[in-house]
Scaffold this active site. Sequence first.
Site, short mmCIF file in Angstrom:
data_model
loop_
_atom_site.label_atom_id
_atom_site.label_comp_id
_atom_site.label_asym_id
_atom_site.label_seq_id
_atom_site.Cartn_x
_atom_site.Cartn_y
_atom_site.Cartn_z
N ASP A 194 0.89 -9.35 3.58
CA ASP A 194 0.88 -7.94 3.21
C ASP A 194 0.75 -7.04 4.43
OD1 ASP A 194 1.09 -6.01 1.17
OD2 ASP A 194 -1.09 -5.71 1.13
N SER A 198 1.36 -0.80 -1.70
CA SER A 198 2.11 -1.91 -2.27
C SER A 198 2.18 -1.75 -3.78
CB SER A 198 1.44 -3.24 -1.93
OG SER A 198 1.33 -3.41 -0.53
N GLN A 217 8.72 -7.48 -1.35
CA GLN A 217 7.77 -6.47 -1.81
C GLN A 217 8.47 -5.13 -1.98
OE1 GLN A 217 4.70 -4.23 0.72
NE2 GLN A 217 3.43 -5.83 -0.21
#
Length: 292
Positions: free
Chosen positions: A210, A234, A284
């Site tokens: 991430d 996110s 993502q």
Amino acid sequence: MTDTPTPESLATDLCDLLDIEEIDTDLYRGKRGKDGYGRVFGGQVIAQALQAAQRSTDAPKIAHSLHAYFMRPGNEDFPILYRVVRDFEGKSFATRRVIAMQKGQPILNMACSLQIPEQGLHHQDTMPDVPGPDDLKTDTALRAEMVDRIPERFRRNFLKARPIEIRPVSPRAWLNPVKTEPRQQTWFRIAAPIGDDPALHRAILAYASDMALLGTGTLPHGVNWMTHNLQTASLDHSIWLHEDFRADEWLLYACDSPWAGHARSFNRGQIYAQDGRLVASVAQEGLMRLRE
């Protein structure tokens, strides 16, 4: 003035953070982070949720993919509870759902698939030809070089010691961003050697996945959170785990962003071991909103 934490203490703290506590059957409690910024890092929630899924499944099945949706920001003031639902238990595969909860509300839903290892046909993309980590400066050193030019309100977050050591192939222009193609490569590893638990190494990769990914979508627009009123978060996160690896050895994170629009940015990443093996893939979609 506090002492700078050692790489060993940073690595130990991260491993401890990801060592979730079983408080009942299929119910786990994740420890609180120590960053002190109020909002929980999304990689922490993903990694702890993955640990919950892994600990609900007997060996030899191992995690090979996860798909998560962020719904609410986590709060560092409270622990996170992880409820595991055993949707499927087959001979070769198992499927788990994990719901991360805080203050009675879900903050993340994740589906995870696990498989008994087996052999099969094989192919992979070629690892990008980039300088090795030994030829690059650490992200910490690069940030320290510009500390005098960083606005005071950003310095603490900008310079904080991190458990993941990062060496960017092409360092970002934090103070004077220019428009570039939406691609970046970064070497990373946990700051110090850890044990041999493969489930922990997978959780650390999930944590680190991430980082850097969402920022790839900002590159063609010449913006970042330091120079513009940019809101990012996110929205979802997917990881496919292909091969065995060690998170305390160098891994190359090759990211690109093929699309952005409607205040969202889509980003992809491929993670390679230093020997050229493609060990994981990531995708993502994130919020990328430039406020007036």
